[in-house]
Design a protein around this motif. Structure first.
Motif, PDB file in Angstrom:
ATOM      1  N   ILE A   1       0.831  -1.202   0.000  1.00  8.08           N
ATOM      2  CA  ILE A   1       0.000   0.000   0.000  1.00  8.08           C
ATOM      3  C   ILE A   1       0.869   1.256   0.000  1.00  8.08           C
ATOM      4  O   ILE A   1       0.589   2.222  -0.720  1.00  8.08           O
ATOM      5  N   GLN A   2       1.949   1.244   0.787  1.00 10.30           N
ATOM      6  CA  GLN A   2       2.841   2.399   0.818  1.00 10.30           C
ATOM      7  C   GLN A   2       3.536   2.592  -0.526  1.00 10.30           C
ATOM      8  O   GLN A   2       3.727   3.722  -0.981  1.00 10.30           O
ATOM      9  N   GLU A   3       3.903   1.488  -1.176  1.00 13.82           N
ATOM     10  CA  GLU A   3       4.543   1.602  -2.479  1.00 13.82           C
ATOM     11  C   GLU A   3       3.593   2.166  -3.521  1.00 13.82           C
ATOM     12  O   GLU A   3       3.998   2.899  -4.435  1.00 13.82           O
ATOM     13  N   LEU A   4       2.305   1.844  -3.390  1.00 14.17           N
ATOM     14  CA  LEU A   4       1.320   2.392  -4.318  1.00 14.17           C
ATOM     15  C   LEU A   4       0.991   3.841  -3.979  1.00 14.17           C
ATOM     16  O   LEU A   4       0.692   4.643  -4.861  1.00 14.17           O
ATOM     17  N   ARG A   5       1.039   4.170  -2.691  1.00 13.60           N
ATOM     18  CA  ARG A   5       0.685   5.511  -2.265  1.00 13.60           C
ATOM     19  C   ARG A   5       1.733   6.522  -2.693  1.00 13.60           C
ATOM     20  O   ARG A   5       1.404   7.666  -3.015  1.00 13.60           O
ATOM     21  N   ARG A   6       3.001   6.137  -2.705  1.00 10.31           N
ATOM     22  CA  ARG A   6       4.056   7.084  -3.032  1.00 10.31           C
ATOM     23  C   ARG A   6       3.938   7.622  -4.451  1.00 10.31           C
ATOM     24  O   ARG A   6       3.996   8.842  -4.647  1.00 10.31           O
ATOM     25  N   PRO A   7       3.745   6.781  -5.496  1.00 14.14           N
ATOM     26  CA  PRO A   7       3.551   7.355  -6.831  1.00 14.14           C
ATOM     27  C   PRO A   7       2.308   8.222  -6.935  1.00 14.14           C
ATOM     28  O   PRO A   7       2.304   9.230  -7.663  1.00 14.14           O
ATOM     29  N   ALA A   8       1.253   7.879  -6.201  1.00 15.20           N
ATOM     30  CA  ALA A   8       0.039   8.696  -6.236  1.00 15.20           C
ATOM     31  C   ALA A   8       0.288  10.077  -5.629  1.00 15.20           C
ATOM     32  O   ALA A   8      -0.174  11.090  -6.157  1.00 15.20           O
ATOM     33  N   VAL A   9       1.043  10.120  -4.527  1.00 13.91           N
ATOM     34  CA  VAL A   9       1.366  11.407  -3.914  1.00 13.91           C
ATOM     35  C   VAL A   9       2.232  12.249  -4.837  1.00 13.91           C
ATOM     36  O   VAL A   9       2.012  13.462  -4.996  1.00 13.91           O
ATOM     37  N   LEU A  10       3.200  11.621  -5.484  1.00 13.51           N
ATOM     38  CA  LEU A  10       4.066  12.348  -6.408  1.00 13.51           C
ATOM     39  C   LEU A  10       3.271  12.890  -7.592  1.00 13.51           C
ATOM     40  O   LEU A  10       3.498  14.019  -8.047  1.00 13.51           O
ATOM     41  N   ALA A  11       2.333  12.077  -8.091  1.00 14.73           N
ATOM     42  CA  ALA A  11       1.511  12.523  -9.214  1.00 14.73           C
ATOM     43  C   ALA A  11       0.624  13.699  -8.819  1.00 14.73           C
ATOM     44  O   ALA A  11       0.501  14.684  -9.565  1.00 14.73           O
ATOM     45  N   LEU A  12       0.011  13.618  -7.632  1.00 16.69           N
ATOM     46  CA  LEU A  12      -0.826  14.721  -7.171  1.00 16.69           C
ATOM     47  C   LEU A  12      -0.005  15.974  -6.925  1.00 16.69           C
ATOM     48  O   LEU A  12      -0.440  17.094  -7.240  1.00 16.69           O
ATOM     49  N   ARG A  13       1.192  15.809  -6.384  1.00 16.04           N
ATOM     50  CA  ARG A  13       2.054  16.965  -6.145  1.00 16.04           C
ATOM     51  C   ARG A  13       2.473  17.603  -7.459  1.00 16.04           C
ATOM     52  O   ARG A  13       2.472  18.839  -7.596  1.00 16.04           O
ATOM     53  N   THR A  14       2.833  16.777  -8.434  1.00 10.96           N
ATOM     54  CA  THR A  14       3.204  17.305  -9.747  1.00 10.96           C
ATOM     55  C   THR A  14       2.052  18.060 -10.387  1.00 10.96           C
ATOM     56  O   THR A  14       2.232  19.156 -10.947  1.00 10.96           O
ATOM     57  N   LEU A  15       0.852  17.496 -10.295  1.00  4.52           N
ATOM     58  CA  LEU A  15      -0.326  18.160 -10.859  1.00  4.52           C
ATOM     59  C   LEU A  15      -0.622  19.475 -10.136  1.00  4.52           C
ATOM     60  O   LEU A  15      -0.972  20.482 -10.768  1.00  4.52           O
ATOM     61  N   ALA A  16      -0.464  19.492  -8.800  1.00  2.00           N
ATOM     62  CA  ALA A  16      -0.712  20.713  -8.032  1.00  2.00           C
ATOM     63  C   ALA A  16       0.295  21.805  -8.397  1.00  2.00           C
ATOM     64  O   ALA A  16      -0.074  22.974  -8.573  1.00  2.00           O
ATOM     65  N   VAL A  17       1.578  21.442  -8.516  1.00  2.00           N
ATOM     66  CA  VAL A  17       2.602  22.420  -8.888  1.00  2.00           C
ATOM     67  C   VAL A  17       2.337  22.959 -10.289  1.00  2.00           C
ATOM     68  O   VAL A  17       2.445  24.171 -10.541  1.00  2.00           O
TER      69      VAL A  17
END
Length: 334
Positions: free
Chosen positions: A4-20
């Motif tokens: 779950i943590q391994e899946l969560r990390r790419p999702a957080v990075l994707a959301l952060r990239t989209l927010a920036v």
């Protein structure tokens, strides 16, 4: 849990990239609302996207650079269809903030801007030096693509560089202060803060739109904001003043009436630069002196407590057993 943590990390990075990317694009669109033309090239006197990019890098780290590139791509796309020179512009708009971030981290920059050296680093490394990269790559790309004559390189470069530098100098400190502020803010000085806001709302438009060239009237306002509220007061005032001055300059009214386009650009950017520099460095200096005074007071308090603790062991009650023992006669003396 590991999966779950391994899946969560790419999702957080994707959301952060989209927010920036979204913040970069939105700030760029706001900057494009007011433009000036120099040597046939259209530029923004303040390009807020560079300030957003530097602030995001300082807060989130180097890993958010894809968001900057993505936001810059959609911003260029909004101006026209992508061409071969788009790649060079994207490289420049990404490399400039990244170089600024690396230089700031190299000198130990603190995002709370609590030291004078942090303010100086943001001005001379983040804004003035870092944005040389983005402006040089961007203007060189336009010249190589044949969209800009070679003799217009330096005027266009100067306009591009000052716009990007003003974005870092004005927008980045405001965002860093906003992210580091305490919420909700303390209510002890709301009356003074409200008075400052009212005076700014009246004085700044009057200074920028006055035909008497009364731009100097904003400096006492910035001094008041810096002395009483430090960065939390001076940077919003500087941002508001810069916006009003940019609007007046693009409309060629007030202090900017009767000037040529080059003169309008020079006067606006010199005013924005000196005003933002005053607000940032004065606030950083006051913050540093305040922190030094608090540290000295804390050290004096600790020293007083240590002396009180030492003297507590030297009271008459503490010396009584020893004195009694000395006064007691020896057994052999009876």
């Amino acid at each position: 849990m590991v999966g779950i943590q391994e899946l969560r990390r790419p999702a957080v990075l994707a959301l952060r990239t989209l927010a920036v990317a979204t913040c970069y694009y939105a700030a760029g669109q706001l900057g494009l609302l007011r433009r000036l033309t120099v040597e046939g090239a259209v530029f923004t006197p303040i390009f807020p996207s560079t300030g957003v990019a530097v602030a995001c890098l300082l807060v989130f780290g180097l890993g958010c650079w894809p968001g900057i590139t993505l936001g810059a791509f959609f911003l260029v796309l909004s101006l026209g269809p992508p061409e071969l020179d788009t790649v060079g512009i994207l490289i420049g708009q990404t490399a400039g903030p990244v170089c600024a971030y690396l230089m700031l981290r190299r000198v130990g920059f603190r995002t709370d801007l609590s030291r004078l050296r942090d303010g100086l680093a943001l001005v001379f490394l983040g804004a003035l030096t870092g944005m040389v990269v983005s402006s040089t790559i961007g203007v060189a790309t336009l010249v190589l693509a044949g969209k800009l004559p070679a003799h217009s390189f330096w005027p266009t470069w100067l306009a591009w560089w000052t716009g990007d530098a003003m974005g870092v100098l004005i927008v980045a400190p405001f965002l860093l202060v906003l992210l580091g502020a305490r919420w909700p803010p303390p209510t002890a000085r709301w009356k003074e803060a409200l008075a400052l806001a009212v005076v700014a709302a009246v004085l700044v438009p009057a200074a920028t739109y006055s035909s008497m060239s009364a731009l100097f009237l904003v400096y006492p306002l910035l001094t008041w904001a810096a002395l009483r509220f430090r960065l939390a007061g001076s940077m919003p005032c500087a941002l508001f003043t810069s916006i009003m001055a940019t609007v007046a300059a693009t409309d060629r009214v007030g202090a900017f009436s009767g000037l040529s386009r080059v003169e309008v650009m020079l006067k606006l950017q010199l005013f924005n630069g000196s005003m933002a520099l005053t607000a940032l460095l004065l606030s950083a200096l006051i913050t540093e002196q305040r922190n030094t005074r608090l540290s000295v007071e804390e050290a004096c308090q600790e020293l007083a407590e240590a002396l009180e603790h030492l003297t507590a062991h030297d009271t008459p009650a503490a010396r009584a057993p020893a004195d009694t023992k000395e006064m007691r006669p020896e057994r052999g003396e009876r």
